[in-house]
Write a protein that holds these residues in place. Structure first.
Motif, short mmCIF file in Angstrom:
data_model
loop_
_atom_site.label_atom_id
_atom_site.label_comp_id
_atom_site.label_asym_id
_atom_site.label_seq_id
_atom_site.Cartn_x
_atom_site.Cartn_y
_atom_site.Cartn_z
N HIS A 116 38.47 55.55 -0.59
CA HIS A 116 38.68 56.99 -0.46
C HIS A 116 40.18 57.28 -0.44
N PRO A 117 40.63 58.30 -1.20
CA PRO A 117 42.07 58.56 -1.31
C PRO A 117 42.77 58.74 0.03
N TYR A 118 42.19 59.54 0.92
CA TYR A 118 42.86 59.83 2.19
C TYR A 118 42.78 58.66 3.16
N THR A 119 41.73 57.86 3.04
CA THR A 119 41.68 56.62 3.83
C THR A 119 42.76 55.65 3.38
N ALA A 120 42.93 55.55 2.06
CA ALA A 120 43.99 54.69 1.52
C ALA A 120 45.37 55.20 1.93
N LEU A 121 45.55 56.53 1.92
CA LEU A 121 46.84 57.11 2.32
C LEU A 121 47.13 56.82 3.79
N ALA A 122 46.09 56.91 4.64
CA ALA A 122 46.26 56.63 6.07
C ALA A 122 46.71 55.18 6.28
N HIS A 123 46.10 54.25 5.55
CA HIS A 123 46.52 52.84 5.66
C HIS A 123 47.95 52.65 5.15
N TRP A 124 48.29 53.37 4.08
CA TRP A 124 49.62 53.23 3.49
C TRP A 124 50.72 53.76 4.41
N PHE A 125 50.41 54.81 5.18
CA PHE A 125 51.38 55.35 6.13
C PHE A 125 51.82 54.31 7.17
N LYS A 126 51.03 53.26 7.37
CA LYS A 126 51.36 52.24 8.36
C LYS A 126 52.32 51.18 7.81
N THR A 127 52.52 51.19 6.49
CA THR A 127 53.46 50.24 5.89
C THR A 127 54.89 50.73 6.08
N ASP A 128 55.87 49.86 5.82
CA ASP A 128 57.28 50.25 5.97
C ASP A 128 57.63 51.40 5.04
N GLU A 129 57.21 51.31 3.78
CA GLU A 129 57.50 52.39 2.83
C GLU A 129 56.78 53.66 3.23
N GLY A 130 55.54 53.51 3.67
CA GLY A 130 54.75 54.68 4.06
C GLY A 130 55.31 55.37 5.29
N MET A 131 55.86 54.62 6.23
CA MET A 131 56.43 55.22 7.44
C MET A 131 57.63 56.10 7.10
N GLU A 132 58.41 55.70 6.10
CA GLU A 132 59.55 56.54 5.68
C GLU A 132 59.06 57.85 5.10
N VAL A 133 58.03 57.77 4.24
CA VAL A 133 57.47 58.99 3.65
C VAL A 133 56.85 59.86 4.74
N TYR A 134 56.16 59.23 5.70
CA TYR A 134 55.54 59.96 6.81
C TYR A 134 56.60 60.76 7.57
N THR A 135 57.74 60.14 7.83
CA THR A 135 58.81 60.82 8.56
C THR A 135 59.34 62.02 7.78
N GLN A 136 59.48 61.87 6.47
CA GLN A 136 59.95 62.99 5.64
C GLN A 136 58.94 64.14 5.63
N ILE A 137 57.65 63.80 5.52
CA ILE A 137 56.61 64.84 5.52
C ILE A 137 56.56 65.55 6.87
N GLU A 138 56.72 64.79 7.95
CA GLU A 138 56.65 65.35 9.30
C GLU A 138 57.69 66.43 9.52
N LYS A 139 58.86 66.28 8.87
CA LYS A 139 59.92 67.28 9.02
C LYS A 139 59.60 68.57 8.29
N ARG A 140 58.76 68.47 7.22
CA ARG A 140 58.46 69.65 6.42
C ARG A 140 57.19 70.36 6.79
N ILE A 141 56.26 69.61 7.40
CA ILE A 141 54.94 70.17 7.67
C ILE A 141 54.99 71.21 8.76
N ASN A 142 54.18 72.25 8.65
CA ASN A 142 54.17 73.34 9.66
C ASN A 142 53.35 72.94 10.86
#
Length: 275
Positions: free
Chosen positions: A249-275
């Motif tokens: 499932h796309p969002y399940t895969a995205l959730a797992h990816w957020f736990k990787t080093d690369e994914g954590m960087e993207v997560y931090t960037q999204i967190e700054k923009r999300i309302n």
């Protein structure tokens, strides 16, 4: 001067008594008879799935039950004039008896032990076509269910709104985005009461919050999911950030990816923009 004669004192002879020990004779061990665990009582049987025809007969002969002690299948049938339902133990004539459910119910008196055992222990369709009504077992199952509901409701009451929203998004989808915090809390409590097993499973799943985070990022166009659901892209420039593994499932895969080093960087960037 005459010497006194010394008188010799004879020591008394002590006779020793020899004690001969008799061999102990152990009493023969009597094997305890196995306890009869069959409870003598009236029993009620119901057809499954609330099936209630006016009359319904079940098969009473040409049936087999595997005996784990003997290691083979034994033929069974119900005969009114026999004290057993095992054919190899029957003596004399065998008069088959019909077993009929009336309006989906069969009441068997405590005196008909053979019939009760035939239905409760040996019949191959027990718990498939019919079942024995066991109020104690039902009460125990109900207690377990009520305790599970209580645990789920208590957890729902104490849950923060972010996790509540994440769980309700699994249940209601994107409609959660238009709900107030009170509505989310209300629906969360109802969900916990009506489906405590799934609620507790989601509440203890670390990926639920990350899935919800990814869905919100897509809803706010920070991320994009490709039309074939194979890639996640940045919403601003359509640059690919990750590939969804096949059959996941796309969002399940995205959730797992957020736990990787690369994914954590993207997560931090999204967190700054999300309302």
């Amino acid at each position: 001067m005459a010497k006194k004669k010394q008188t010799k004192v004879e020591e008394p002879i002590v006779e020793e008594t020899v004690v001969v020990e008799q061999p102990k004779v152990e009493a023969p061990k009597i094997k305890a008879k196995p306890k009869n665990t069959w409870e003598i009582k009236d029993r009620v049987y119901y057809l499954k799935n609330r099936y209630k025809p006016l009359s319904y007969s079940i098969k009473t002969s040409n049936l087999y039950w595997f005996d784990p002690e003997k290691g083979y299948e034994r033929e069974i049938k119900y005969c009114q004039n026999q004290r057993t339902c095992f054919v190899d133990e029957m003596k004399g004539d065998q008069r088959l008896e019909h077993i009929v459910f009336r309006s989906g119910v069969l009441f068997v008196e405590k005196e008909k032990t053979t019939l009760q055992k035939f239905l409760s222990l040996y019949h191959p369709l027990k718990d498939k076509l019919f079942y024995e009504y066991k109020p104690v077992e039902i009460a125990s199952n109900q207690i377990d269910r009520l305790e599970l509901e209580a645990d789920a409701i208590l957890m729902a009451r104490q849950m923060d709104i972010d996790l509540a929203e994440a769980i309700m998004r699994v249940e209601k989808g994107s409609n959660v985005s238009n709900m107030s915090s009170k509505e989310i809390k209300r629906d969360l409590l109802l969900f916990a009461r009506n489906n405590p097993d799934l609620f507790l499973e989601l509440a203890n799943d670390d990926n639920v919050v990350l899935r919800n985070f990814g869905i919100k990022a897509v809803e706010e166009n920070i991320l994009k999911l490709s039309s074939d659901q194979r890639y996640f892209l940045w919403g601003s420039n359509n640059r690919k950030i990750m590939t969804v593994p096949f059959d996941e499932h796309p969002y399940t895969a995205l959730a797992h990816w957020f736990k990787t080093d690369e994914g954590m960087e993207v997560y931090t960037q999204i967190e700054k923009r999300i309302n």
